[in-house]
Design a protein around this motif. Sequence first.
Motif, PDB file in Angstrom:
ATOM      1  N   ARG A  28      -8.827  39.359  21.960  1.00  0.00           N
ATOM      2  CA  ARG A  28      -8.948  40.084  23.228  1.00  0.00           C
ATOM      3  C   ARG A  28      -9.277  39.150  24.386  1.00  0.00           C
ATOM      4  N   HIS A  29      -9.166  37.864  24.139  1.00  0.00           N
ATOM      5  CA  HIS A  29      -9.349  36.841  25.169  1.00  0.00           C
ATOM      6  C   HIS A  29     -10.805  36.733  25.628  1.00  0.00           C
ATOM      7  N   ILE A  55       0.315  38.728  24.749  1.00  0.00           N
ATOM      8  CA  ILE A  55       0.225  37.794  23.628  1.00  0.00           C
ATOM      9  C   ILE A  55      -0.840  38.196  22.607  1.00  0.00           C
ATOM     10  N   ARG A  56      -1.790  39.030  23.007  1.00  0.00           N
ATOM     11  CA  ARG A  56      -2.813  39.434  22.038  1.00  0.00           C
ATOM     12  C   ARG A  56      -2.232  40.277  20.913  1.00  0.00           C
ATOM     13  N   SER A  57      -1.079  40.929  21.172  1.00  0.00           N
ATOM     14  CA  SER A  57      -0.432  41.695  20.099  1.00  0.00           C
ATOM     15  C   SER A  57       0.126  40.778  19.021  1.00  0.00           C
ATOM     16  N   LYS A  58       0.248  39.488  19.350  1.00  0.00           N
ATOM     17  CA  LYS A  58       0.690  38.494  18.372  1.00  0.00           C
ATOM     18  C   LYS A  58      -0.498  37.862  17.635  1.00  0.00           C
ATOM     19  N   GLY A  59      -1.695  38.374  17.926  1.00  0.00           N
ATOM     20  CA  GLY A  59      -2.886  37.841  17.269  1.00  0.00           C
ATOM     21  C   GLY A  59      -3.410  36.576  17.892  1.00  0.00           C
ATOM     22  N   GLY A 107     -12.157  40.052  26.990  1.00  0.00           N
ATOM     23  CA  GLY A 107     -13.126  40.849  26.250  1.00  0.00           C
ATOM     24  C   GLY A 107     -14.466  40.158  26.065  1.00  0.00           C
ATOM     25  N   LEU A 108     -14.479  38.840  25.785  1.00  0.00           N
ATOM     26  CA  LEU A 108     -15.714  38.086  25.580  1.00  0.00           C
ATOM     27  C   LEU A 108     -16.022  37.269  26.827  1.00  0.00           C
ATOM     28  N   LYS A 109     -17.235  37.432  27.337  1.00  0.00           N
ATOM     29  CA  LYS A 109     -17.665  36.634  28.497  1.00  0.00           C
ATOM     30  C   LYS A 109     -18.954  35.918  28.133  1.00  0.00           C
TER      31      LYS A 109
END
Length: 509
Positions: A48-49, A314-318, A340-342
Amino acid sequence: MSRQDEFFKHITEGNSCKGEYITLGSAMLDGKTINKAFVNVPLKTMNRHGLIAGATGTGKTKTLQVIAENLSEKGVPVLLMDIKGDLSGLAQPSPGHVKIDERHELIGMPFEAKDFPVEIMTISEQNGVRLRATISEFGPVLLSRILDVTETQAGIISVIFKYCDDNKLPLLDLKDFKKMLQYTTNEGKEEFQKEYGRISTASTGAILRKIIEIEQQGGDLFFGEKSFDVQDLLRLDDNGRAFINIIRLTDIQDKPKLFSTFMLSLLAEIYSTFPEQGDTGRPELVMFIDEAHLIFNEASDALLDQIESIVKLIRSKGVGLYFVTQNPTDVPEEVLGQLGLKVQHALRAFTAKDRKAIKLTAQNYPDTDYYDTAEVLTSLGTGEALISALDEKGRPTPLAATMMRAPMSRMDILTDKELKDLLRSSRMVDKYNETIDRESAYELLNEKIEKAEAEDAKRKAQEEKEKLEKASSRKSSSRRSTRQNPIVKVLTSPTVIRSVLGILGKMLK
């Protein structure tokens, strides 16, 4: 129940995980570390970046190092953009230190020194596995976006690609594309116009100047063969640990065009080749982009749109993307909203502009009863960070000021000897560092031009020969016709000549 006990329960329940996770450290309250109040990030949400931000010297690089180590240990491949050149130490275990032991005692977890499988890569003249891509792999759309050309110029680029496809002319490197631009408006102008329409020399000239700009920043080293196979980023060692792939970029800080070109091409290649992953519980690859402002500050609107689209898809590609920068405002809002992560290290409030940026940053975090977020952002020490993640159901975890765990590997660079030994043992160096310059558009067009010039010279020589032969024939014909003229025969007869000479002789006497 005391406030500290309530906080401990708040953190541990909010960070509980049923699946695999990594632990970043232990939460802090009122400036004190709460033992074993672990702040965890589920592997399931690592695609989730994320963002790692903070002022210089606050510990961003060490946080990146910690996350990369833990992912590698869990078998998740990592790709690091090493702008400052201080990440190669991942290949060697930490020598340990009393301060590290004290930190981990406060956190409530043992410290263990480890090295990790590392692959050193490069897109420039530095030593490492050479990363390359061909012009054809970029395609006309992506190449147009990178060059930031007009709509008309983008159409010309598409037509050139079509011509090369139709005529089996491989576009591998920049000299191939430059040759095609020259050919369409010079030697091959008539042929090209006949099939594909007229092309403006002003437009091809503008495209050529943009190509030269990338070439001057080192693009001639990046474009070409052998193309890098992104599947080689996913390798595991014999112990099941994933490789940490470190791309050395210390010499391209003043070459933002090349950096953004490489980044966008890599993301596009990963997106086009990786399969849709679905809900597997762990990412396929996690990428960290250090000094992320180098991408965004110099990027055109078209390039920013492309990056934003890839970040969303690109997150759908893992694949998880993590941007490392000094200030969250370095990252466009459209991208920031996807993270998602900060992990926010300390910010400094030296100016009114700094204070305004801190207030804006604080608004990006969940509300909490335990912190004044804006105040915490300026009071964090080195190796401390404000963390907001996503739980296994995609919900924000409790906001936690966190004492970060120390890296298990060396917090310093490799020596020259260690680096040479690492490269010598690499299987990838042998695979990708051979320079290949096979026959492509440049050579084929030169051959075509030379052949055409030879034929043209032969034709001109034949025409000249025929011209000379005709002139010689006319001259011979003229002489023959003069000799056959009756008047000429009489005037040139011996009798007439002797008479004329006799008359001249008498006149002279």
